[in-house]
Design a protein around this motif. Structure first.
Motif, mmCIF file in Angstrom:
data_model
loop_
_atom_site.group_PDB
_atom_site.id
_atom_site.type_symbol
_atom_site.label_atom_id
_atom_site.label_comp_id
_atom_site.label_asym_id
_atom_site.label_seq_id
_atom_site.Cartn_x
_atom_site.Cartn_y
_atom_site.Cartn_z
ATOM 1 N N UNK A 76 0.823 -1.205 0.000
ATOM 2 C CA UNK A 76 0.000 0.000 0.000
ATOM 3 C C UNK A 76 0.860 1.260 0.000
ATOM 4 N N UNK A 77 1.929 1.256 0.770
ATOM 5 C CA UNK A 77 2.724 2.475 0.952
ATOM 6 C C UNK A 77 3.894 2.604 -0.009
ATOM 7 N N UNK A 78 4.436 1.480 -0.509
ATOM 8 C CA UNK A 78 5.695 1.541 -1.250
ATOM 9 C C UNK A 78 5.604 1.082 -2.703
ATOM 10 N N UNK A 79 4.734 0.140 -2.972
ATOM 11 C CA UNK A 79 4.749 -0.549 -4.267
ATOM 12 C C UNK A 79 3.751 0.084 -5.231
ATOM 13 N N UNK A 80 4.082 0.038 -6.511
ATOM 14 C CA UNK A 80 3.135 0.314 -7.593
ATOM 15 C C UNK A 80 3.382 -0.725 -8.678
ATOM 16 N N UNK A 81 2.506 -0.851 -9.659
ATOM 17 C CA UNK A 81 2.772 -1.802 -10.743
ATOM 18 C C UNK A 81 4.073 -1.546 -11.481
ATOM 19 N N UNK A 82 4.597 -0.327 -11.421
ATOM 20 C CA UNK A 82 5.852 -0.022 -12.094
ATOM 21 C C UNK A 82 7.084 -0.326 -11.236
ATOM 22 N N UNK A 83 6.881 -0.763 -9.988
ATOM 23 C CA UNK A 83 7.989 -1.256 -9.165
ATOM 24 C C UNK A 83 8.117 -2.747 -9.469
ATOM 25 N N UNK A 84 8.850 -3.048 -10.538
ATOM 26 C CA UNK A 84 8.904 -4.403 -11.076
ATOM 27 C C UNK A 84 10.010 -5.214 -10.422
ATOM 28 N N UNK A 85 11.123 -4.555 -10.128
ATOM 29 C CA UNK A 85 12.271 -5.250 -9.539
ATOM 30 C C UNK A 85 12.736 -4.464 -8.316
ATOM 31 N N UNK A 86 12.925 -5.161 -7.189
ATOM 32 C CA UNK A 86 13.347 -4.468 -5.983
ATOM 33 C C UNK A 86 12.300 -3.475 -5.530
ATOM 34 N N UNK A 87 12.744 -2.317 -5.068
ATOM 35 C CA UNK A 87 11.827 -1.314 -4.528
ATOM 36 C C UNK A 87 11.844 -0.007 -5.313
ATOM 37 N N UNK A 88 12.475 -0.023 -6.493
ATOM 38 C CA UNK A 88 12.596 1.180 -7.309
ATOM 39 C C UNK A 88 11.713 1.073 -8.539
#
Length: 533
Positions: free
Chosen positions: A453-465
């Motif tokens: 909810x706080x960190x991820x989006x669909x564009x965070x594909x690898x790791x946390x970036x």
């Protein structure tokens, strides 16, 4: 006999006289029986029950509470809507809205009608020109009536999910209008039922939960080293004792289709085939010392491809959706320090098929290309794991496939951008946020809904970036799936798994449906998840 006949004729005469007298009386009462005085054929006849007057129940005021959050919500002045004893769900019986209308009527325990919507009712309509998109809808609450309009049955269904959640949370709908559509086209759950068997009933319960969250895919990984979990007629020898029958799979698929969910089968190869190869030891890949590479099929054996293609052809009709996942990940031969020296048979086969200089990597790439061709011939779009896509070499991955990206720790690890630059769209299964691995082996930890909810989006594909601006988006990253892997199968019961994934899946649903930052804190979101039921 003559006396009996006489009595019959006497009775007939009396009945005739009574009928004539009754007709005369009715004619006199009607003032002569003119056409203007005839009963209106559009009115409910005395023989059928007339509709009761609508009972207008006021709805809640304030914000609209749903999971995922709707794209746009425009409140308006008015009393809102709540279900009452006269509420009906109205949709034409011959439209795509009929199925969603039937389901909603059952869920609300109200009547269903084909036309004649009025106050207190819910009207579902299909309009191909509505401009909502294939899964979008508009919803309007006005004058104690709700109208849901969509281009397709899927859109109408998602509109009913918004309504049902608001009824569960707040008793009804506030006055206002919704315009809603998903940000990503693929949104779902992956289940590893190969390592740990899950019953048809458990799977069907999850399908209902996915549908209520507007998720539209269920990826079934049913073949691996530990088990093969779907009945087979072409190769019954490979099927594990605990498995789904084809009738059970058909019921699962039919339920999924009614909930606008696509079931995606996966038969992983050329690795992860231990259960299949236990019944076909002659096809096992062996090292130079004669030991077996667990789960790996011998790509140099011509019977290997025939066996896997048999299975792909058998199961394609059972899963009528658009996609077939063909695996490709973690082929043991590629993890050797010198694959050609460790597996000389594979090295020889590579050069025979692809010429001088070809390597075991080329042979593995060619294998996946061939399996992709098979499923395309069956009318499917192939999906593969990202570590089944090998860079360089003489043989390149062929086009017209989608890549499910899960890790950056694999052999020949590559950044997501490399796949996009080569023209392969991605589906996000980021192992840091979306991998629920039973027992938490190999440095995996159970993902939390709060982190998603706080960190991820669909564009965070690898790791946390996230991917750089302009390189992600719905055209490049088609969506995401939350994955249940059962490496240590006994670490949790099916019931514990269901509870453990509940909030993470809800958070993923929020982030794949609604673009941008969600409104409210994580604590507020978890309360909303509980309230919408």
């Amino acid at each position: 006999m003559k006396r009996t006949v006489w009595r019959i004729w006497a009775i007939v005469a009396v009945v005739g006289l009574i009928a004539t007298a009754t007709a005369l009386v009715l004619t006199q009462q009607s003032g002569g029986g003119t056409a203007a005085d005839s009963p209106d054929p559009t009115q409910t006849s005395a023989a059928s029950d007339p509709l009761p007057d609508p009972v207008r129940a006021d709805g809640p005021t304030g914000d609209l509470r749903t999971v995922p959050q709707v794209t746009t919500w425009e409140p308006a002045d008015g009393a809102g809507w709540a279900p009452s004893e006269t509420t009906r769900v109205v949709a034409a019986d011959d439209s795509e809205a009929a199925g969603p209308a039937d389901q909603l009527a059952g869920e609300l325990s109200v009547d269903r009608a084909a036309d004649g919507a009025r106050a207190s009712d819910i009207l579902l309509t299909i309009d191909p020109n509505a401009g909502t998109g294939p899964e979008g809808y508009s919803l309007t609450t006005r004058d104690h009536q709700v109208t849901i309009t969509a281009e397709t049955g899927a859109g109408a269904f998602y509109g009913t999910r918004t309504l049902l959640q608001s009824v569960n949370a707040d008793g009804g709908l506030p006055e206002g209008s919704v315009q809603d559509a998903p940000d990503r086209e693929q949104r779902g759950l992956m289940l590893d039922t190969a390592r740990k068997f899950y019953s048809a009933e458990w799977i069907e319960d999850r399908l209902h939960e996915l549908a209520d969250l507007k998720l539209n895919e269920f990826h079934l990984h049913f073949s691996d080293d530990q088990g093969f979990r779907v009945e087979s007629e072409s190769h019954p020898e490979i099927v594990s004792e605990e498995h789904l029958t084809k009738d059970e799979v058909t019921s699962i698929v039919e339920l999924a289709e009614s909930l606008h969910i696509t079931v995606i089968p996966e038969i992983d190869s050329p690795g992860h085939l231990g259960a299949v190869l236990d019944a076909h030891p002659d096809l096992q890949l062996k090292k130079t010392d004669g030991s077996v590479a667990r789960g790996a099929i011998d790509l140099a054996n011509p019977d290997a491809a025939a066996l896997i293609d048999d299975l792909l052809r058998e199961y394609a009709p059972l899963f009528p959706g658009e996609y077939f996942h063909i695996g490709g990940d973690e082929y043991p031969a590629l993890y050797a320090s010198d694959p050609e020296a460790s597996y000389p048979g594979l090295a020889q086969a590579a050069q025979e098929q692809y010429g001088d200089g070809a390597t075991v990597r080329d042979l593995a790439t060619g294998w996946i290309n061939d399996r992709a061709d098979t499923v395309r011939e069956l009318g499917k779009t192939p999906q593969v794991w990202n570590d089944g896509m090998h860079a360089g070499g003489k043989v390149q991955p062929d086009a017209d496939r989608q890549v499910t990206y899960w890790t950056g720790r694999e052999y020949g690890a590559r950044e997501p951008q490399e796949y996009l630059e080569a023209g392969f769209p991605l589906v996000n299964l980021n192992s840091q946020y979306l991998y629920y691995v039973l027992g938490e082996p190999n440095e995996f930890t159970y993902p939390t809904g709060e982190a998603i909810y706080n960190e991820w989006t669909p564009d965070v594909v690898r790791g946390s970036t996230a991917l750089p601006e302009g390189e992600g988006g719905p055209e490049n990253v088609l969506g995401a799936r939350f994955a249940i892997w059962c490496d240590l199968a006994d670490a949790q019961t099916p019931e514990q798994v269901a509870e453990g994934i509940r909030l993470p899946v809800a958070a993923m649903a929020q982030k794949t449906w609604h673009a941008g930052e969600p409104s409210g804190s994580w604590q507020e979101f978890t309360q909303r998840v509980s309230d919408v039921g």
